[in-house]
Write a protein that holds these residues in place. Structure first.
Motif, PDB file in Angstrom:
ATOM      1  N   GLU A 162      12.399   0.063  -9.593  1.00 39.12           N
ATOM      2  CA  GLU A 162      13.758  -0.442  -9.366  1.00 39.12           C
ATOM      3  C   GLU A 162      13.804  -1.389  -8.169  1.00 39.12           C
ATOM      4  N   GLN A 163      12.997  -1.079  -7.137  1.00 37.21           N
ATOM      5  CA  GLN A 163      12.957  -1.909  -5.939  1.00 37.21           C
ATOM      6  C   GLN A 163      12.118  -3.177  -6.137  1.00 37.21           C
ATOM      7  N   GLY A 164      11.426  -3.277  -7.267  1.00 36.77           N
ATOM      8  CA  GLY A 164      10.562  -4.434  -7.505  1.00 36.77           C
ATOM      9  C   GLY A 164       9.388  -4.470  -6.556  1.00 36.77           C
ATOM     10  N   MET A 165       8.755  -3.301  -6.330  1.00 31.61           N
ATOM     11  CA  MET A 165       7.640  -3.200  -5.396  1.00 31.61           C
ATOM     12  C   MET A 165       6.387  -2.724  -6.132  1.00 31.61           C
ATOM     13  N   PRO A 166       5.626  -3.622  -6.743  1.00 30.87           N
ATOM     14  CA  PRO A 166       4.365  -3.213  -7.367  1.00 30.87           C
ATOM     15  C   PRO A 166       3.368  -2.780  -6.296  1.00 30.87           C
ATOM     16  N   VAL A 167       2.655  -1.714  -6.559  1.00 31.04           N
ATOM     17  CA  VAL A 167       1.698  -1.164  -5.591  1.00 31.04           C
ATOM     18  C   VAL A 167       0.326  -1.768  -5.845  1.00 31.04           C
ATOM     19  N   ASP A 168      -0.266  -2.348  -4.801  1.00 33.62           N
ATOM     20  CA  ASP A 168      -1.594  -2.955  -4.912  1.00 33.62           C
ATOM     21  C   ASP A 168      -2.707  -1.974  -4.543  1.00 33.62           C
ATOM     22  N   LEU A 169      -2.406  -1.055  -3.641  1.00 33.99           N
ATOM     23  CA  LEU A 169      -3.400  -0.068  -3.218  1.00 33.99           C
ATOM     24  C   LEU A 169      -2.714   1.281  -3.079  1.00 33.99           C
ATOM     25  N   LEU A 170      -3.229   2.280  -3.781  1.00 36.01           N
ATOM     26  CA  LEU A 170      -2.715   3.641  -3.726  1.00 36.01           C
ATOM     27  C   LEU A 170      -3.684   4.501  -2.933  1.00 36.01           C
ATOM     28  N   ILE A 171      -3.185   5.180  -1.901  1.00 38.24           N
ATOM     29  CA  ILE A 171      -4.012   6.096  -1.120  1.00 38.24           C
ATOM     30  C   ILE A 171      -3.478   7.506  -1.324  1.00 38.24           C
ATOM     31  N   ASN A 172      -4.181   8.278  -2.154  1.00 38.39           N
ATOM     32  CA  ASN A 172      -3.810   9.671  -2.421  1.00 38.39           C
ATOM     33  C   ASN A 172      -4.376  10.543  -1.303  1.00 38.39           C
ATOM     34  N   ASN A 173      -3.590  10.703  -0.259  1.00 38.09           N
ATOM     35  CA  ASN A 173      -4.050  11.375   0.947  1.00 38.09           C
ATOM     36  C   ASN A 173      -3.461  12.769   1.115  1.00 38.09           C
ATOM     37  N   ALA A 174      -2.256  13.007   0.633  1.00 38.04           N
ATOM     38  CA  ALA A 174      -1.589  14.292   0.859  1.00 38.04           C
ATOM     39  C   ALA A 174      -2.376  15.427   0.228  1.00 38.04           C
ATOM     40  N   GLY A 175      -2.373  16.575   0.890  1.00 40.70           N
ATOM     41  CA  GLY A 175      -3.079  17.723   0.348  1.00 40.70           C
ATOM     42  C   GLY A 175      -2.475  19.016   0.865  1.00 40.70           C
ATOM     43  N   LEU A 176      -2.870  20.098   0.217  1.00 44.12           N
ATOM     44  CA  LEU A 176      -2.378  21.422   0.598  1.00 44.12           C
ATOM     45  C   LEU A 176      -3.543  22.383   0.579  1.00 44.12           C
ATOM     46  N   GLY A 177      -3.759  23.085   1.699  1.00 42.05           N
ATOM     47  CA  GLY A 177      -4.878  24.010   1.773  1.00 42.05           C
ATOM     48  C   GLY A 177      -4.463  25.378   2.272  1.00 42.05           C
ATOM     49  N   LEU A 178      -5.079  26.417   1.740  1.00 44.37           N
ATOM     50  CA  LEU A 178      -4.856  27.787   2.182  1.00 44.37           C
ATOM     51  C   LEU A 178      -6.204  28.409   2.523  1.00 44.37           C
ATOM     52  N   SER A 179      -6.222  29.265   3.530  1.00 46.41           N
ATOM     53  CA  SER A 179      -7.446  29.990   3.862  1.00 46.41           C
ATOM     54  C   SER A 179      -7.161  31.483   3.867  1.00 46.41           C
ATOM     55  N   GLY A 180      -8.200  32.275   3.668  1.00 43.08           N
ATOM     56  CA  GLY A 180      -8.048  33.718   3.564  1.00 43.08           C
ATOM     57  C   GLY A 180      -8.360  34.188   2.156  1.00 43.08           C
ATOM     58  N   HIS A 181      -8.148  35.450   1.888  1.00 38.09           N
ATOM     59  CA  HIS A 181      -8.411  36.006   0.558  1.00 38.09           C
ATOM     60  C   HIS A 181      -7.480  35.388  -0.482  1.00 38.09           C
ATOM     61  N   PHE A 182      -8.048  34.939  -1.579  1.00 37.38           N
ATOM     62  CA  PHE A 182      -7.281  34.340  -2.666  1.00 37.38           C
ATOM     63  C   PHE A 182      -6.172  35.275  -3.152  1.00 37.38           C
TER      64      PHE A 182
ATOM     65  N   VAL B  85       0.849  -1.189   0.000  1.00 41.49           N
ATOM     66  CA  VAL B  85       0.000   0.000   0.000  1.00 41.49           C
ATOM     67  C   VAL B  85       0.884   1.238   0.000  1.00 41.49           C
ATOM     68  N   LEU B  86       0.669   2.136  -0.947  1.00 42.54           N
ATOM     69  CA  LEU B  86       1.379   3.406  -1.005  1.00 42.54           C
ATOM     70  C   LEU B  86       0.485   4.493  -0.405  1.00 42.54           C
ATOM     71  N   ILE B  87       1.016   5.227   0.570  1.00 42.21           N
ATOM     72  CA  ILE B  87       0.266   6.278   1.248  1.00 42.21           C
ATOM     73  C   ILE B  87       1.026   7.592   1.117  1.00 42.21           C
ATOM     74  N   THR B  88       0.402   8.596   0.522  1.00 40.79           N
ATOM     75  CA  THR B  88       1.024   9.916   0.492  1.00 40.79           C
ATOM     76  C   THR B  88       0.584  10.714   1.714  1.00 40.79           C
ATOM     77  N   GLY B  89       1.430  11.648   2.123  1.00 36.96           N
ATOM     78  CA  GLY B  89       1.137  12.400   3.342  1.00 36.96           C
ATOM     79  C   GLY B  89       1.117  11.500   4.553  1.00 36.96           C
ATOM     80  N   ALA B  90       2.070  10.564   4.625  1.00 34.86           N
ATOM     81  CA  ALA B  90       2.009   9.493   5.618  1.00 34.86           C
ATOM     82  C   ALA B  90       2.607   9.855   6.964  1.00 34.86           C
ATOM     83  N   SER B  91       3.228  11.023   7.089  1.00 37.94           N
ATOM     84  CA  SER B  91       3.966  11.317   8.325  1.00 37.94           C
ATOM     85  C   SER B  91       3.079  11.770   9.471  1.00 37.94           C
TER      86      SER B  91
END
Length: 289
Positions: free
Chosen positions: A80-100, A9-15
């Motif tokens: 290169e590592q020979g690690m096919p991904v079976d499940l991808l979790i696109n979790n990482a994101g970036l948000g801003l608040s306030g006037h554009f 399983v590949l997880i982005t924003g995993a920290s």
């Protein structure tokens, strides 16, 4: 149900945030992990703990998804590592608040790169490999903000609307090829998303990341195209924009961001316009919606 034990399983924003809880939950189910975030030290610490506790393989890749080159680098390293991904979790994101207009143009572009471009790139790269194998899964983390325009979080909500529509389309396209795609739309969650913002939301307004992650995985196992993890009010709130006039929806959304403390204090969020102010940009990288 998806077979987690022995899968990768590949997880982005995993920290931290939802990503960290996903890693813990999936390691407990016996999945090997590819952990991606900017902070290598935090990832190394997490990987060592999960490997020691659950006996799974945890591969760390320190990458900034705001860099367009990161997608090719990640795919090349895992090939290169020979690690096919079976499940991808696109979790990482970036948000801003306030006037554009008060945000640096580069920061708004970075949020689109992380929330949209990187998610599309990873879904294409790993989804294509899954399609060839005839099995796999993709979970994209959107938000309940995907259902309406959101003044003072304009780019964030728009990017999550893209994620929702993109994910629903992929669910239809890839199902015949054995690849399950699901989009999750959680509401406010007790993660680092609101750090650095003057939010006035109380603790009881947030769902716990553990509840959200388990709800997402339960919906994924049930084969749903869209998941609404968390309290029932989150699902209910997504129906209002479909029933009310668009102009009213925008005004109500602006009132909501004002109530949450995310709009500039001088903004007339319930009226016909705003009073020009020069506020400091607020918000930042986050691992949930």
């Amino acid at each position: 149900m998806f077979t987690y034990k022995g899968s990768t399983v590949l997880i982005t924003g995993a920290s931290k945030g939802l990503g960290l809880v996903f890693a813990e939950e999936l390691a407990a189910r016996g999945a090997d992990l590819v952990l991606i975030a900017r902070s290598k030290d935090a990832l190394d610490t997490l990987a060592a703990r999960l490997t020691a506790r659950y006996g799974v393989r945890s591969h760390v890749i320190a990458a900034d998804l705001a860099d367009p080159r990161a997608i090719d680098d990640i795919f090349a390293e895992l090939t290169e590592q020979g690690m096919p991904v079976d499940l991808l979790i696109n979790n990482a994101g970036l948000g801003l608040s306030g006037h554009f207009l008060d945000h640096d143009h580069s920061k708004e572009q970075a949020s689109i790169q992380v929330n949209v471009q990187a998610l599309v790139g990873l879904s294409h790269r790993f989804g294509q490999a899954m399609s060839v194998r005839g099995r796999g899964g993709i979970i994209n983390i959107a938000s309940n903000s995907a259902f309406q325009p959101l003044p003072y979080m304009a780019t964030y909500a728009a990017s999550k609307a893209f994620v929702l529509h993109f994910g629903e389309a992929l669910h239809h396209e890839l199902a015949p090829r054995g690849v399950r795609v699901m989009t999750a739309c959680p509401g406010p969650t007790a993660t680092s998303f609101f750090e650095g913002t003057p939010t006035t939301m109380s603790d009881r307004s947030f769902d716990t990341p553990e509840m959200v992650v388990r709800g997402i995985l339960r919906a994924f196992d049930q084969g749903k195209a869209v998941a609404y993890p968390g309290r029932p009010s989150v699902r209910f709130a997504t129906w209002l924009p479909r029933l009310l006039p668009r102009r009213l929806v925008v005004r109500l959304a602006a009132m909501a961001t004002g109530k949450m403390g995310l709009a500039p204090p001088q903004a007339n969020v319930g009226g016909r316009g705003t009073v020009p102010v020069k506020n400091q940009p607020r918000g930042g990288r986050q691992q949930t919606c």
